[in-house]
Design a protein around this motif. Structure first.
Motif, PDB file in Angstrom:
ATOM      1  N   GLY A   1       0.783  -1.231   0.000  1.00 16.03           N
ATOM      2  CA  GLY A   1       0.000   0.000   0.000  1.00 16.03           C
ATOM      3  C   GLY A   1       0.815   1.281   0.000  1.00 16.03           C
ATOM      4  N   ASP A   2       0.138   2.355   0.409  1.00 16.07           N
ATOM      5  CA  ASP A   2       0.736   3.688   0.413  1.00 16.07           C
ATOM      6  C   ASP A   2       1.865   3.771   1.426  1.00 16.07           C
ATOM      7  N   SER A   3       2.769   4.677   1.161  1.00 23.04           N
ATOM      8  CA  SER A   3       3.811   5.014   2.116  1.00 23.04           C
ATOM      9  C   SER A   3       3.514   6.431   2.598  1.00 23.04           C
ATOM     10  N   VAL A   4       3.638   6.649   3.888  1.00 21.51           N
ATOM     11  CA  VAL A   4       3.385   7.963   4.471  1.00 21.51           C
ATOM     12  C   VAL A   4       4.641   8.387   5.214  1.00 21.51           C
ATOM     13  N   VAL A   5       5.121   9.603   4.916  1.00 18.04           N
ATOM     14  CA  VAL A   5       6.387  10.065   5.475  1.00 18.04           C
ATOM     15  C   VAL A   5       6.316  11.573   5.690  1.00 18.04           C
ATOM     16  N   ARG A   6       6.967  12.050   6.736  1.00 11.79           N
ATOM     17  CA  ARG A   6       7.053  13.497   6.959  1.00 11.79           C
ATOM     18  C   ARG A   6       7.842  14.121   5.815  1.00 11.79           C
ATOM     19  N   THR A   7       7.430  15.300   5.407  1.00  7.50           N
ATOM     20  CA  THR A   7       8.074  15.972   4.278  1.00  7.50           C
ATOM     21  C   THR A   7       9.581  16.126   4.477  1.00  7.50           C
ATOM     22  N   PRO A   8      10.055  16.628   5.631  1.00  4.82           N
ATOM     23  CA  PRO A   8      11.511  16.753   5.788  1.00  4.82           C
ATOM     24  C   PRO A   8      12.240  15.407   5.705  1.00  4.82           C
ATOM     25  N   ALA A   9      11.627  14.357   6.197  1.00  4.77           N
ATOM     26  CA  ALA A   9      12.251  13.032   6.131  1.00  4.77           C
ATOM     27  C   ALA A   9      12.332  12.548   4.682  1.00  4.77           C
ATOM     28  N   PHE A  10      11.281  12.785   3.898  1.00  3.56           N
ATOM     29  CA  PHE A  10      11.273  12.407   2.484  1.00  3.56           C
ATOM     30  C   PHE A  10      12.435  13.085   1.750  1.00  3.56           C
ATOM     31  N   VAL A  11      12.575  14.383   1.975  1.00  4.55           N
ATOM     32  CA  VAL A  11      13.658  15.138   1.334  1.00  4.55           C
ATOM     33  C   VAL A  11      15.012  14.638   1.837  1.00  4.55           C
ATOM     34  N   SER A  12      15.122  14.414   3.132  1.00  9.75           N
ATOM     35  CA  SER A  12      16.374  13.960   3.726  1.00  9.75           C
ATOM     36  C   SER A  12      16.801  12.589   3.189  1.00  9.75           C
ATOM     37  N   GLU A  13      15.851  11.690   3.011  1.00  4.85           N
ATOM     38  CA  GLU A  13      16.181  10.364   2.480  1.00  4.85           C
ATOM     39  C   GLU A  13      16.732  10.455   1.058  1.00  4.85           C
ATOM     40  N   TRP A  14      16.060  11.226   0.205  1.00  7.35           N
ATOM     41  CA  TRP A  14      16.544  11.397  -1.172  1.00  7.35           C
ATOM     42  C   TRP A  14      17.863  12.163  -1.201  1.00  7.35           C
ATOM     43  N   ALA A  15      18.066  13.054  -0.227  1.00  6.38           N
ATOM     44  CA  ALA A  15      19.316  13.827  -0.175  1.00  6.38           C
ATOM     45  C   ALA A  15      20.531  12.923  -0.011  1.00  6.38           C
ATOM     46  N   LYS A  16      20.358  11.764   0.585  1.00  4.63           N
ATOM     47  CA  LYS A  16      21.472  10.827   0.744  1.00  4.63           C
ATOM     48  C   LYS A  16      22.068  10.451  -0.612  1.00  4.63           C
ATOM     49  N   VAL A  17      21.220  10.125  -1.586  1.00  8.33           N
ATOM     50  CA  VAL A  17      21.749   9.740  -2.906  1.00  8.33           C
ATOM     51  C   VAL A  17      22.244  10.967  -3.657  1.00  8.33           C
ATOM     52  N   LEU A  18      21.556  12.098  -3.494  1.00 10.52           N
ATOM     53  CA  LEU A  18      22.033  13.325  -4.140  1.00 10.52           C
ATOM     54  C   LEU A  18      23.415  13.710  -3.619  1.00 10.52           C
ATOM     55  N   ARG A  19      23.612  13.610  -2.307  1.00 11.15           N
ATOM     56  CA  ARG A  19      24.912  13.943  -1.710  1.00 11.15           C
ATOM     57  C   ARG A  19      26.009  13.037  -2.264  1.00 11.15           C
ATOM     58  N   ARG A  20      25.700  11.749  -2.382  1.00  8.78           N
ATOM     59  CA  ARG A  20      26.681  10.814  -2.932  1.00  8.78           C
ATOM     60  C   ARG A  20      27.082  11.232  -4.353  1.00  8.78           C
ATOM     61  N   MET A  21      26.090  11.552  -5.194  1.00 10.59           N
ATOM     62  CA  MET A  21      26.368  11.909  -6.585  1.00 10.59           C
ATOM     63  C   MET A  21      27.103  13.249  -6.675  1.00 10.59           C
TER      64      MET A  21
END
Length: 164
Positions: A118-138
């Motif tokens: 089903g759906d995933s529910v996440v706080r907005t800052p956490a969503f951004v922070s999780e994706w930031a991990k891969v952006l930081r690596r790149m």
């Protein structure tokens, strides 16, 4: 948390110049490099840096910018890589984002299990922070190259996201 990302540390190949960030990422990481792992309601989904994440970049950076705007209410995103293909309907619910997904293909063929979870529910800052991990690596690997980009728009915007 029903949504998280493990960025890993993939091996990097030499790349002196590229058309843009997506092309640089495709050049820097081989298909045999370590993958990032997106965790969706406890289901691991592999994301290859050189293929999946390179393809997602042009949609990912604007998405992360938009979800942080106060007036953001929702959007649809189509992730169109060969091994990570899905449609996400993202809506704001207070401080949270609800991610509704229609899965088309994933490495490991987890589409049915992901749909079942089903759906995933996440706080907005956490969503951004999780994706930031891969952006930081790149971003780190492009800067370490150093890789000269003909069009650095997405790269500059990704760096801004990482400083917010």
């Amino acid at each position: 948390m029903s949504f998280s990302i493990q960025a890993g540390r993939p091996a990097v190949r030499a790349c002196e110049s590229a058309a843009d960030m997506a092309d640089a990422v495709g050049e820097l990481y081989s298909s045999a490099a370590e993958d990032a792992v997106l965790i969706w309601n406890l289901v691991p989904v592999r994301l290859s840096f050189g293929d999946d994440l390179a393809t997602l970049l042009d949609d990912l950076v604007p998405l992360l910018e938009n979800v942080q705007r106060e007036d953001f209410s929702g959007t649809d995103v189509f992730w169109g890589s060969d091994t990570f293909s899905a449609e996400w309907v993202i809506s704001r619910e207070g401080d949270w984002l609800r991610l509704r997904a229609r899965w088309h293909s994933t490495l490991g063929n987890y589409e049915s299990l992901l749909t079942e979870r089903g759906d995933s529910v996440v706080r907005t800052p956490a969503f951004v922070s999780e994706w930031a991990k891969v952006l930081r690596r790149m971003v780190t690997d492009i800067e370490a190259g150093p890789v000269e980009l003909e069009d650095d728009d997405i790269f500059v915007r990704a760096k801004v996201l990482l400083t917010d």
